[in-house]
Write a protein that holds these residues in place. Sequence first.
Motif, PDB file in Angstrom:
ATOM      1  N   ILE A   3       6.411  16.176  -9.387  1.00 42.89           N
ATOM      2  CA  ILE A   3       7.116  17.243  -9.475  1.00 42.89           C
ATOM      3  C   ILE A   3       5.592  17.990  -8.990  1.00 42.89           C
ATOM      4  O   ILE A   3       4.684  17.850  -8.775  1.00 42.89           O
ATOM      5  N   LEU A   4       6.408  18.805  -8.411  1.00 41.99           N
ATOM      6  CA  LEU A   4       5.351  19.989  -8.022  1.00 41.99           C
ATOM      7  C   LEU A   4       5.627  21.335  -9.295  1.00 41.99           C
ATOM      8  O   LEU A   4       7.030  21.817  -9.136  1.00 41.99           O
ATOM      9  N   GLU A  51       2.672  27.902   3.254  1.00 48.69           N
ATOM     10  CA  GLU A  51       1.594  27.534   2.678  1.00 48.69           C
ATOM     11  C   GLU A  51       2.508  26.054   1.542  1.00 48.69           C
ATOM     12  O   GLU A  51       2.208  25.250   1.267  1.00 48.69           O
ATOM     13  N   LEU A  52       3.508  26.392   1.287  1.00 51.71           N
ATOM     14  CA  LEU A  52       4.182  25.792   0.447  1.00 51.71           C
ATOM     15  C   LEU A  52       4.333  24.775   0.788  1.00 51.71           C
ATOM     16  O   LEU A  52       4.898  23.691   0.377  1.00 51.71           O
ATOM     17  N   GLU A  53       5.369  24.975   2.175  1.00 49.17           N
ATOM     18  CA  GLU A  53       6.094  24.454   2.623  1.00 49.17           C
ATOM     19  C   GLU A  53       4.916  22.859   2.902  1.00 49.17           C
ATOM     20  O   GLU A  53       5.403  21.948   2.996  1.00 49.17           O
ATOM     21  N   LYS A  54       3.717  23.536   3.470  1.00 50.31           N
ATOM     22  CA  LYS A  54       2.582  22.311   4.089  1.00 50.31           C
ATOM     23  C   LYS A  54       2.779  21.250   2.207  1.00 50.31           C
ATOM     24  O   LYS A  54       2.129  20.172   3.131  1.00 50.31           O
ATOM     25  N   ILE A  55       2.405  21.993   1.676  1.00 48.92           N
ATOM     26  CA  ILE A  55       2.685  21.063   0.131  1.00 48.92           C
ATOM     27  C   ILE A  55       3.680  19.826   0.417  1.00 48.92           C
ATOM     28  O   ILE A  55       3.781  18.833  -0.016  1.00 48.92           O
ATOM     29  N   TYR A  59       3.205  15.707   0.091  1.00 50.16           N
ATOM     30  CA  TYR A  59       3.517  14.777  -1.303  1.00 50.16           C
ATOM     31  C   TYR A  59       5.563  15.036  -1.375  1.00 50.16           C
ATOM     32  O   TYR A  59       5.240  13.449  -2.234  1.00 50.16           O
ATOM     33  N   SER A  60       5.934  15.022  -0.634  1.00 53.93           N
ATOM     34  CA  SER A  60       7.408  14.706  -0.888  1.00 53.93           C
ATOM     35  C   SER A  60       7.561  14.705  -2.462  1.00 53.93           C
ATOM     36  O   SER A  60       8.129  13.387  -2.665  1.00 53.93           O
ATOM     37  N   PRO A  61       7.730  16.092  -3.088  1.00 52.22           N
ATOM     38  CA  PRO A  61       8.093  16.013  -4.105  1.00 52.22           C
ATOM     39  C   PRO A  61       9.552  16.131  -4.690  1.00 52.22           C
ATOM     40  O   PRO A  61      10.222  16.481  -3.181  1.00 52.22           O
ATOM     41  N   ASP A  62      10.793  15.063  -5.798  1.00 55.90           N
ATOM     42  CA  ASP A  62      11.523  15.251  -6.134  1.00 55.90           C
ATOM     43  C   ASP A  62      12.086  17.064  -6.765  1.00 55.90           C
ATOM     44  O   ASP A  62      12.694  16.726  -6.397  1.00 55.90           O
ATOM     45  N   HIS A  63      11.320  16.907  -7.357  1.00 59.96           N
ATOM     46  CA  HIS A  63      11.919  18.036  -8.668  1.00 59.96           C
ATOM     47  C   HIS A  63      10.734  19.434  -8.538  1.00 59.96           C
ATOM     48  O   HIS A  63       9.605  18.911  -7.725  1.00 59.96           O
ATOM     49  N   MET A  64      10.987  20.997  -8.605  1.00 60.64           N
ATOM     50  CA  MET A  64      10.225  21.888  -8.618  1.00 60.64           C
ATOM     51  C   MET A  64      10.340  22.610  -9.792  1.00 60.64           C
ATOM     52  O   MET A  64      10.973  22.596 -10.345  1.00 60.64           O
TER      53      MET A  64
END
Length: 191
Positions: A3-4, A51-55, A59-64
Amino acid sequence: MKILGIDPGTAIVGFSIIELENSSLKLLDYGCIYTDKNLSMNDRLLIIFNELEKIINKYSPDHMAIEELFYFKNNKTVISVGEARGVILLAGIKNNLSIYEYTPLQVKIGITGYGKADKKQVQLMVKTILKLKEIPKPDDAADAIAIAITHINSLKNLQYSNISSQALSTKNLSKTKMSAKEFRELLLNSK
């Protein structure tokens, strides 16, 4: 599942990455994206997006999970934070994340169980829940962690309520009224 968590802003965007595995939470990363107030709003929004795209790519999160806007006394502030939220949501949508939004009240209740909890109480609970040695800093990052934990807790509650509602269909009920003790036993025996 990863989760992001996002605490939106224009000068500072707090972020966190929490992994949920076998009912265990692991804080993978947290921090802030900063933008210079002397830059144009367009440039600041581009920095937040990039910057958010780099994160997300790292980490390849599933949810934001992102904090919803709430009332601001200053209209200029609410507009700029709204623009930042739009860019943040775009980054999530572009990267196929499931997006969930939580009000500050939902986060306070989701972390402490008390809607009037202050920031320090929320931060102490974040530290306790994740078994950290100290409260995460800065505050924006700690808020992003709290938002992610709130989302995880809401997923657990939803999953539990779905399992319970499936297990407790009306065919399993022998009578229309029952005591709390009988209901509890039915619930525990239907797992």
